[in-house]
Design a protein around this motif. Structure first.
Motif, PDB file in Angstrom:
ATOM      1  N   VAL A  60     -74.025 -88.346 -15.962  1.00  0.00           N
ATOM      2  CA  VAL A  60     -73.139 -87.324 -16.540  1.00  0.00           C
ATOM      3  C   VAL A  60     -73.793 -85.940 -16.445  1.00  0.00           C
ATOM      4  O   VAL A  60     -73.155 -84.950 -16.072  1.00  0.00           O
ATOM      5  CB  VAL A  60     -72.801 -87.690 -18.011  1.00  0.00           C
ATOM      6  CG1 VAL A  60     -72.213 -86.509 -18.753  1.00  0.00           C
ATOM      7  CG2 VAL A  60     -71.835 -88.877 -18.064  1.00  0.00           C
ATOM      8  N   LEU A  61     -75.091 -85.885 -16.762  1.00  0.00           N
ATOM      9  CA  LEU A  61     -75.816 -84.606 -16.685  1.00  0.00           C
ATOM     10  C   LEU A  61     -75.825 -84.055 -15.265  1.00  0.00           C
ATOM     11  O   LEU A  61     -75.671 -82.851 -15.055  1.00  0.00           O
ATOM     12  CB  LEU A  61     -77.257 -84.772 -17.164  1.00  0.00           C
ATOM     13  CG  LEU A  61     -77.479 -84.909 -18.662  1.00  0.00           C
ATOM     14  CD1 LEU A  61     -78.965 -85.079 -18.946  1.00  0.00           C
ATOM     15  CD2 LEU A  61     -76.933 -83.700 -19.418  1.00  0.00           C
ATOM     16  N   ASP A  62     -75.993 -84.964 -14.283  1.00  0.00           N
ATOM     17  CA  ASP A  62     -75.977 -84.533 -12.870  1.00  0.00           C
ATOM     18  C   ASP A  62     -74.656 -83.835 -12.555  1.00  0.00           C
ATOM     19  O   ASP A  62     -74.628 -82.804 -11.886  1.00  0.00           O
ATOM     20  CB  ASP A  62     -76.116 -85.737 -11.921  1.00  0.00           C
ATOM     21  CG  ASP A  62     -77.562 -86.169 -11.802  1.00  0.00           C
ATOM     22  OD1 ASP A  62     -78.439 -85.418 -12.259  1.00  0.00           O
ATOM     23  OD2 ASP A  62     -77.798 -87.277 -11.263  1.00  0.00           O
ATOM     24  N   ARG A  63     -73.558 -84.423 -13.046  1.00  0.00           N
ATOM     25  CA  ARG A  63     -72.237 -83.829 -12.759  1.00  0.00           C
ATOM     26  C   ARG A  63     -72.122 -82.465 -13.421  1.00  0.00           C
ATOM     27  O   ARG A  63     -71.601 -81.519 -12.839  1.00  0.00           O
ATOM     28  CB  ARG A  63     -71.120 -84.763 -13.234  1.00  0.00           C
ATOM     29  CG  ARG A  63     -71.047 -86.024 -12.362  1.00  0.00           C
ATOM     30  CD  ARG A  63     -70.268 -87.118 -13.036  1.00  0.00           C
ATOM     31  NE  ARG A  63     -68.845 -86.856 -13.075  1.00  0.00           N
ATOM     32  CZ  ARG A  63     -68.025 -87.383 -13.979  1.00  0.00           C
ATOM     33  NH1 ARG A  63     -68.478 -88.186 -14.907  1.00  0.00           N
ATOM     34  NH2 ARG A  63     -66.754 -87.104 -13.938  1.00  0.00           N
ATOM     35  N   ARG A  64     -72.630 -82.352 -14.653  1.00  0.00           N
ATOM     36  CA  ARG A  64     -72.584 -81.052 -15.349  1.00  0.00           C
ATOM     37  C   ARG A  64     -73.424 -80.019 -14.600  1.00  0.00           C
ATOM     38  O   ARG A  64     -73.001 -78.876 -14.426  1.00  0.00           O
ATOM     39  CB  ARG A  64     -73.087 -81.224 -16.790  1.00  0.00           C
ATOM     40  CG  ARG A  64     -73.038 -79.948 -17.612  1.00  0.00           C
ATOM     41  CD  ARG A  64     -71.610 -79.530 -17.909  1.00  0.00           C
ATOM     42  NE  ARG A  64     -71.492 -78.181 -18.425  1.00  0.00           N
ATOM     43  CZ  ARG A  64     -71.075 -77.134 -17.704  1.00  0.00           C
ATOM     44  NH1 ARG A  64     -70.744 -77.270 -16.426  1.00  0.00           N
ATOM     45  NH2 ARG A  64     -70.969 -75.946 -18.254  1.00  0.00           N
ATOM     46  N   CYS A  65     -74.609 -80.453 -14.136  1.00  0.00           N
ATOM     47  CA  CYS A  65     -75.505 -79.522 -13.432  1.00  0.00           C
ATOM     48  C   CYS A  65     -74.891 -79.057 -12.116  1.00  0.00           C
ATOM     49  O   CYS A  65     -75.178 -77.968 -11.645  1.00  0.00           O
ATOM     50  CB  CYS A  65     -76.852 -80.176 -13.152  1.00  0.00           C
ATOM     51  SG  CYS A  65     -77.838 -80.360 -14.630  1.00  0.00           S
ATOM     52  N   SER A  66     -74.037 -79.897 -11.524  1.00  0.00           N
ATOM     53  CA  SER A  66     -73.443 -79.454 -10.257  1.00  0.00           C
ATOM     54  C   SER A  66     -72.152 -78.665 -10.503  1.00  0.00           C
ATOM     55  O   SER A  66     -71.377 -78.422  -9.584  1.00  0.00           O
ATOM     56  CB  SER A  66     -73.223 -80.629  -9.307  1.00  0.00           C
ATOM     57  OG  SER A  66     -72.364 -81.550  -9.895  1.00  0.00           O
ATOM     58  N   GLY A  67     -71.917 -78.261 -11.750  1.00  0.00           N
ATOM     59  CA  GLY A  67     -70.857 -77.284 -12.017  1.00  0.00           C
ATOM     60  C   GLY A  67     -69.574 -77.853 -12.594  1.00  0.00           C
ATOM     61  O   GLY A  67     -68.612 -77.113 -12.822  1.00  0.00           O
ATOM     62  N   LYS A  68     -69.526 -79.162 -12.844  1.00  0.00           N
ATOM     63  CA  LYS A  68     -68.290 -79.708 -13.405  1.00  0.00           C
ATOM     64  C   LYS A  68     -68.185 -79.321 -14.888  1.00  0.00           C
ATOM     65  O   LYS A  68     -69.130 -79.529 -15.647  1.00  0.00           O
ATOM     66  CB  LYS A  68     -68.319 -81.228 -13.260  1.00  0.00           C
ATOM     67  CG  LYS A  68     -66.958 -81.875 -13.261  1.00  0.00           C
ATOM     68  CD  LYS A  68     -67.120 -83.343 -12.865  1.00  0.00           C
ATOM     69  CE  LYS A  68     -65.854 -84.111 -13.020  1.00  0.00           C
ATOM     70  NZ  LYS A  68     -65.011 -84.103 -11.840  1.00  0.00           N
ATOM     71  N   PRO A  69     -67.065 -78.743 -15.308  1.00  0.00           N
ATOM     72  CA  PRO A  69     -66.938 -78.361 -16.720  1.00  0.00           C
ATOM     73  C   PRO A  69     -66.970 -79.586 -17.650  1.00  0.00           C
ATOM     74  O   PRO A  69     -66.524 -80.666 -17.265  1.00  0.00           O
ATOM     75  CB  PRO A  69     -65.556 -77.701 -16.798  1.00  0.00           C
ATOM     76  CG  PRO A  69     -65.176 -77.384 -15.406  1.00  0.00           C
ATOM     77  CD  PRO A  69     -65.875 -78.369 -14.528  1.00  0.00           C
ATOM     78  N   VAL A  70     -67.492 -79.376 -18.854  1.00  0.00           N
ATOM     79  CA  VAL A  70     -67.558 -80.455 -19.849  1.00  0.00           C
ATOM     80  C   VAL A  70     -66.175 -81.085 -20.064  1.00  0.00           C
ATOM     81  O   VAL A  70     -66.031 -82.301 -20.162  1.00  0.00           O
ATOM     82  CB  VAL A  70     -68.125 -79.911 -21.186  1.00  0.00           C
ATOM     83  CG1 VAL A  70     -67.995 -80.937 -22.297  1.00  0.00           C
ATOM     84  CG2 VAL A  70     -69.575 -79.500 -21.011  1.00  0.00           C
ATOM     85  N   SER A  71     -65.131 -80.244 -20.097  1.00  0.00           N
ATOM     86  CA  SER A  71     -63.778 -80.766 -20.357  1.00  0.00           C
ATOM     87  C   SER A  71     -63.319 -81.730 -19.274  1.00  0.00           C
ATOM     88  O   SER A  71     -62.625 -82.700 -19.570  1.00  0.00           O
ATOM     89  CB  SER A  71     -62.764 -79.626 -20.434  1.00  0.00           C
ATOM     90  OG  SER A  71     -63.204 -78.659 -21.328  1.00  0.00           O
ATOM     91  N   TYR A  72     -63.665 -81.446 -18.018  1.00  0.00           N
ATOM     92  CA  TYR A  72     -63.284 -82.371 -16.942  1.00  0.00           C
ATOM     93  C   TYR A  72     -64.110 -83.655 -17.002  1.00  0.00           C
ATOM     94  O   TYR A  72     -63.616 -84.729 -16.669  1.00  0.00           O
ATOM     95  CB  TYR A  72     -63.458 -81.711 -15.570  1.00  0.00           C
ATOM     96  CG  TYR A  72     -62.369 -80.724 -15.190  1.00  0.00           C
ATOM     97  CD1 TYR A  72     -61.128 -80.713 -15.816  1.00  0.00           C
ATOM     98  CD2 TYR A  72     -62.583 -79.811 -14.162  1.00  0.00           C
ATOM     99  CE1 TYR A  72     -60.145 -79.809 -15.454  1.00  0.00           C
ATOM    100  CE2 TYR A  72     -61.607 -78.904 -13.776  1.00  0.00           C
ATOM    101  CZ  TYR A  72     -60.385 -78.905 -14.429  1.00  0.00           C
ATOM    102  OH  TYR A  72     -59.416 -78.011 -14.054  1.00  0.00           O
ATOM    103  N   ILE A  73     -65.381 -83.546 -17.415  1.00  0.00           N
ATOM    104  CA  ILE A  73     -66.215 -84.755 -17.535  1.00  0.00           C
ATOM    105  C   ILE A  73     -65.667 -85.641 -18.657  1.00  0.00           C
ATOM    106  O   ILE A  73     -65.496 -86.836 -18.498  1.00  0.00           O
ATOM    107  CB  ILE A  73     -67.692 -84.389 -17.801  1.00  0.00           C
ATOM    108  CG1 ILE A  73     -68.274 -83.650 -16.585  1.00  0.00           C
ATOM    109  CG2 ILE A  73     -68.514 -85.639 -18.114  1.00  0.00           C
ATOM    110  CD1 ILE A  73     -69.685 -83.102 -16.789  1.00  0.00           C
ATOM    111  N   ARG A  74     -65.331 -85.014 -19.788  1.00  0.00           N
ATOM    112  CA  ARG A  74     -64.809 -85.791 -20.928  1.00  0.00           C
ATOM    113  C   ARG A  74     -63.331 -86.136 -20.770  1.00  0.00           C
ATOM    114  O   ARG A  74     -62.803 -86.980 -21.460  1.00  0.00           O
ATOM    115  CB  ARG A  74     -64.949 -84.987 -22.239  1.00  0.00           C
ATOM    116  CG  ARG A  74     -66.362 -84.724 -22.667  1.00  0.00           C
ATOM    117  CD  ARG A  74     -66.356 -83.900 -23.943  1.00  0.00           C
ATOM    118  NE  ARG A  74     -65.808 -84.631 -25.065  1.00  0.00           N
ATOM    119  CZ  ARG A  74     -64.858 -84.165 -25.895  1.00  0.00           C
ATOM    120  NH1 ARG A  74     -64.370 -82.948 -25.712  1.00  0.00           N
ATOM    121  NH2 ARG A  74     -64.409 -84.888 -26.886  1.00  0.00           N
TER     122      ARG A  74
END
Ligand code: GLN
Length: 278
Positions: A60-74
């Protein structure tokens, strides 16, 4: 690895990836990974995280670090006290847009003869659904050109209202035949160069929901031009825009014989909403 250690490590990883709010993001994303709430997380700092759960958190952190917004991850975003489903098919609802809801609510409460509201370019449906939720007696409908956004809209209607609101697939007003007491829109209003810059950094939100020509006014002006044909006499148009655009919009509305135009500031003190009557 304890919750506390995982948060400390994640905050540092996010900080070095230049994420704006590293500690907050770490907390929200760890709570998401562990399927718990931030509040419960804070009361379990010493608890151990299982190895598989920690692996999931790292992904999950990798996705956030590559620019994915928290809202799209959640796949969730809070808006006006409701939790909306969001993904790459729609713009993430912004706190700024809550100003639009508040402004409309004041007008609706002061004039009970206003009973029909249409949300033009609805996206996730946050405006239409929040208004219907606040005013159950109101007849709220919505439209959007994006068939993908329509899927997210339906999902949010079912989850948050338990029923579908009337929805029309329409390019701005094209094909809409009814007249309404209130029309509201948060249309695309970013300038081409603002959107080009966002694209350069890999911004994942749909370009179609943001791009609005050289000065960002393409849709706002198109809506102001056509809305009088879709409003009942005395009806209101409410729009969200960027603060430098509001003076131009106010003049444009006056030129087209709208009356009583009013500009409202958002929570950050920036002019954000304009409304007027026909
Ligand atoms: N407020 C959004 C932003 O600044 C833009 C939304 C829109 O164009 N409607 O990113």
């Amino acid at each position: 690895m304890t919750v506390k250690d995982a948060l400390r490590k994640a905050t540092s990883v996010l900080y070095y990836a230049e994420v704006e709010t590293p500690y907050l993001d770490a907390c929200v994303l760890l709570a998401h990974t562990l399927n718990t709430t931030k509040e419960k997380l804070f009361s379990s700092f010493e608890q151990e995280i299982s190895a598989p759960a920690y692996k999931r958190f790292e992904r999950v952190l990798d996705r956030r670090c590559s620019g994915k917004p928290v809202s799209y991850i959640r796949r969730r975003k809070e808006f006006y006290g409701l939790e909306f489903f969001v993904d790459e098919r729609v713009l993430v609802p912004r706190p700024d847009t809550e100003t639009l809801i508040e402004t409309i609510s004041i007008v609706l409460r002061s004039d009970p003869s206003l009973t029909t509201v249409h949300d033009l370019m609805t996206g996730s449906g946050c405006i239409a659904i929040a208004l219907q939720h606040l005013f159950p007696e109101l007849s709220v409908s919505a439209s959007d050109i994006s068939k993908q956004a329509a899927q997210v809209f339906s999902l949010n209607c079912r989850r948050l209202l338990g029923r579908l609101l009337p929805f029309y697939h329409a390019d701005v007003f094209k094909g809409l035949t009814s007249a309404y007491d209130v029309i509201v829109s948060n249309p695309p209003y970013l300038t081409d160069s603002e959107v080009d810059n966002l694209k350069k950094i890999g911004w994942p939100e749909p370009e179609q929901a943001l791009r609005a020509g050289p000065d960002g006014l393409d849709y706002l002006k198109a809506i102001i031009r056509s809305a009088p044909q879709h409003l009942n006499p005395g009806g209101y148009l409410f729009l969200e825009a960027a603060s430098p655009q509001l003076k131009i919009l106010e003049d444009f509305m006056k030129k087209l014989n709208y009356i009583n135009s009013t500009v409202v500031k958002d929570l950050a003190g920036r002019e954000r909403v304009i409304y007027a009557r026909i």
